[in-house]
Design a protein around this motif. Sequence first.
Motif, PDB file in Angstrom:
ATOM      1  N   LEU A  85      43.729  34.397  26.885  1.00  0.00           N
ATOM      2  CA  LEU A  85      42.489  34.926  27.464  1.00  0.00           C
ATOM      3  C   LEU A  85      41.390  35.024  26.416  1.00  0.00           C
ATOM      4  CD1 LEU A  85      43.968  37.816  29.648  1.00  0.00           C
ATOM      5  CD2 LEU A  85      42.890  35.741  30.520  1.00  0.00           C
ATOM      6  N   PHE A  86      41.727  35.559  25.266  1.00  0.00           N
ATOM      7  CA  PHE A  86      40.716  35.756  24.218  1.00  0.00           C
ATOM      8  C   PHE A  86      40.272  34.422  23.620  1.00  0.00           C
ATOM      9  CE2 PHE A  86      42.972  40.069  23.418  1.00  0.00           C
ATOM     10  CZ  PHE A  86      42.394  40.587  24.567  1.00  0.00           C
ATOM     11  N   ALA A  87      41.206  33.498  23.477  1.00  0.00           N
ATOM     12  CA  ALA A  87      40.861  32.186  22.922  1.00  0.00           C
ATOM     13  C   ALA A  87      39.920  31.424  23.859  1.00  0.00           C
ATOM     14  CB  ALA A  87      42.121  31.369  22.674  1.00  0.00           C
ATOM     15  N   LEU A  88      40.082  31.611  25.165  1.00  0.00           N
ATOM     16  CA  LEU A  88      39.256  30.898  26.150  1.00  0.00           C
ATOM     17  C   LEU A  88      37.978  31.668  26.509  1.00  0.00           C
ATOM     18  CD1 LEU A  88      42.006  29.676  28.681  1.00  0.00           C
ATOM     19  CD2 LEU A  88      40.975  28.396  26.790  1.00  0.00           C
ATOM     20  N   ASN A  89      37.804  32.848  25.917  1.00  0.00           N
ATOM     21  CA  ASN A  89      36.680  33.716  26.311  1.00  0.00           C
ATOM     22  C   ASN A  89      36.660  33.924  27.827  1.00  0.00           C
ATOM     23  OD1 ASN A  89      35.521  34.221  23.726  1.00  0.00           O
ATOM     24  ND2 ASN A  89      34.708  32.127  23.738  1.00  0.00           N
ATOM     25  N   PHE A  90      37.833  34.177  28.360  1.00  0.00           N
ATOM     26  CA  PHE A  90      37.996  34.340  29.802  1.00  0.00           C
ATOM     27  C   PHE A  90      37.256  35.585  30.278  1.00  0.00           C
ATOM     28  CE2 PHE A  90      40.389  35.441  33.662  1.00  0.00           C
ATOM     29  CZ  PHE A  90      40.525  34.202  34.269  1.00  0.00           C
ATOM     30  N   ASP A  91      36.795  35.585  31.522  1.00  0.00           N
ATOM     31  CA  ASP A  91      36.108  36.729  32.116  1.00  0.00           C
ATOM     32  C   ASP A  91      37.107  37.883  32.270  1.00  0.00           C
ATOM     33  OD1 ASP A  91      34.776  38.605  33.609  1.00  0.00           O
ATOM     34  OD2 ASP A  91      34.187  37.235  35.221  1.00  0.00           O
ATOM     35  N   LEU A  92      36.988  38.904  31.429  1.00  0.00           N
ATOM     36  CA  LEU A  92      37.968  39.983  31.430  1.00  0.00           C
ATOM     37  C   LEU A  92      37.824  40.912  32.631  1.00  0.00           C
ATOM     38  CD1 LEU A  92      38.174  40.851  27.621  1.00  0.00           C
ATOM     39  CD2 LEU A  92      39.545  39.246  28.970  1.00  0.00           C
ATOM     40  N   GLU A  93      36.643  40.944  33.233  1.00  0.00           N
ATOM     41  CA  GLU A  93      36.503  41.692  34.483  1.00  0.00           C
ATOM     42  C   GLU A  93      37.366  41.048  35.570  1.00  0.00           C
ATOM     43  OE1 GLU A  93      35.053  44.457  35.126  1.00  0.00           O
ATOM     44  OE2 GLU A  93      33.722  44.821  33.429  1.00  0.00           O
ATOM     45  N   GLN A  94      37.402  39.737  35.569  1.00  0.00           N
ATOM     46  CA  GLN A  94      38.258  39.015  36.510  1.00  0.00           C
ATOM     47  C   GLN A  94      39.723  39.297  36.216  1.00  0.00           C
ATOM     48  OE1 GLN A  94      37.298  34.824  36.987  1.00  0.00           O
ATOM     49  NE2 GLN A  94      39.368  34.356  37.726  1.00  0.00           N
ATOM     50  N   GLU A  95      40.052  39.420  34.938  1.00  0.00           N
ATOM     51  CA  GLU A  95      41.426  39.747  34.567  1.00  0.00           C
ATOM     52  C   GLU A  95      41.807  41.135  35.074  1.00  0.00           C
ATOM     53  OE1 GLU A  95      45.230  39.126  32.636  1.00  0.00           O
ATOM     54  OE2 GLU A  95      43.667  37.879  33.532  1.00  0.00           O
ATOM     55  N   LEU A  96      40.863  42.081  35.040  1.00  0.00           N
ATOM     56  CA  LEU A  96      41.149  43.414  35.578  1.00  0.00           C
ATOM     57  C   LEU A  96      41.437  43.353  37.077  1.00  0.00           C
ATOM     58  CD1 LEU A  96      38.629  45.813  33.757  1.00  0.00           C
ATOM     59  CD2 LEU A  96      41.068  45.477  33.319  1.00  0.00           C
ATOM     60  N   ASN A  97      40.713  42.483  37.776  1.00  0.00           N
ATOM     61  CA  ASN A  97      40.996  42.313  39.203  1.00  0.00           C
ATOM     62  C   ASN A  97      42.431  41.819  39.416  1.00  0.00           C
ATOM     63  OD1 ASN A  97      38.352  43.040  39.818  1.00  0.00           O
ATOM     64  ND2 ASN A  97      37.635  40.913  39.869  1.00  0.00           N
ATOM     65  N   TYR A  98      42.843  40.900  38.541  1.00  0.00           N
ATOM     66  CA  TYR A  98      44.214  40.378  38.604  1.00  0.00           C
ATOM     67  C   TYR A  98      45.222  41.504  38.343  1.00  0.00           C
ATOM     68  CZ  TYR A  98      48.396  37.918  36.875  1.00  0.00           C
ATOM     69  OH  TYR A  98      49.685  37.487  36.647  1.00  0.00           O
ATOM     70  N   ILE A  99      44.935  42.341  37.353  1.00  0.00           N
ATOM     71  CA  ILE A  99      45.837  43.453  37.025  1.00  0.00           C
ATOM     72  C   ILE A  99      45.894  44.456  38.173  1.00  0.00           C
ATOM     73  CG2 ILE A  99      46.295  45.347  35.418  1.00  0.00           C
ATOM     74  CD1 ILE A  99      44.790  43.690  33.288  1.00  0.00           C
ATOM     75  N   ASP A 100      44.757  44.688  38.834  1.00  0.00           N
ATOM     76  CA  ASP A 100      44.743  45.572  40.006  1.00  0.00           C
ATOM     77  C   ASP A 100      45.799  45.137  41.018  1.00  0.00           C
ATOM     78  OD1 ASP A 100      42.662  47.026  38.959  1.00  0.00           O
ATOM     79  OD2 ASP A 100      41.115  46.171  40.250  1.00  0.00           O
ATOM     80  N   GLU A 101      45.862  43.840  41.252  1.00  0.00           N
ATOM     81  CA  GLU A 101      46.806  43.302  42.239  1.00  0.00           C
ATOM     82  C   GLU A 101      48.253  43.477  41.770  1.00  0.00           C
ATOM     83  OE1 GLU A 101      45.783  39.269  42.956  1.00  0.00           O
ATOM     84  OE2 GLU A 101      43.758  39.712  43.696  1.00  0.00           O
TER      85      GLU A 101
END
Length: 306
Positions: free
Chosen positions: A81-97
Amino acid sequence: MSTTLYCDNPEWKDVTPIPQDDGPNPLVPIAYSKEYSDAMDYFRAVTRTNEKSARVLNLIEDIIDMNPAHYTVWNYRQQVLFALNFDLEQELNYIDEIIADQAKNYQVWHHRQVIVDRLDKGDREIQFINSVLDEDSKNYHGWSYRQWVVKRFNLWNSELTYTNDLILFDVRNNSAWNYRYFILFNNPNSPSNELLESEIKFAQKQIILAPNNCSSWTYLKALHEKMDKPLQSVEPFLQQLIESKVDSPFVLSTYIDIYEQCAKLENTPVNPAAFEMCLELAEKKDTIREKYWNYKKKNLEKLNIN
């Protein structure tokens, strides 16, 4: 989750999978599913080459879907995630699920902490934690994470009120009592004497409502210890309970604590009433802890000998 094995997926033909090596004669080999073994073979391969790509994220999601407690997979996901500069807000949505179905999975809670720390903002966290605790008000991971969030983002102000609501709903919620203590004594702004005195009254009020609830009694004693206030000051309250015909083993156990503390502070013999109370608890009021009260009585008798 992908329905095609990675070994049959053209997108992964450039990767040579690395099978798990359990040695020549494994004693009790784990019977992994074909899909899980296949995905892990490719995971070992991409970590060997240090590949960080969108397809690796998809691979990791498949593995998490099959084994959400795999710490190494979560850790590598963070690196990708950090290497790709991924959208971490989107990652939080994934974690919510994920947490919706895995609310007591330590690895996913730790992953969320890493992501939120990296984002450096906790604006959505309290609401998220509330939703988890609404489902299970004693979820250890939720409370532990809440402590971290409050400290990390300095969100102390409304937390006592939050525990008020939980305790009013369930006075026996030990998690809420523990968290209340945490909020009082870990806040960078030390609680005033006025606040602490009001906390003593709050605890006493809850004891009157549920005199056999251990949590409120423990909280009351902890406040006195933290304030360096003699426990003897609780005696008028105990007398009030006795006069109101309250029958609780915690009344006697608190008197025992008072007599023990007085003997140690004043270097005097323990009040003989303490021995009688230990016997009453062991034989009548708290028989499930009979051995403990007999042990307590012997220790109090040793104080008199010494």
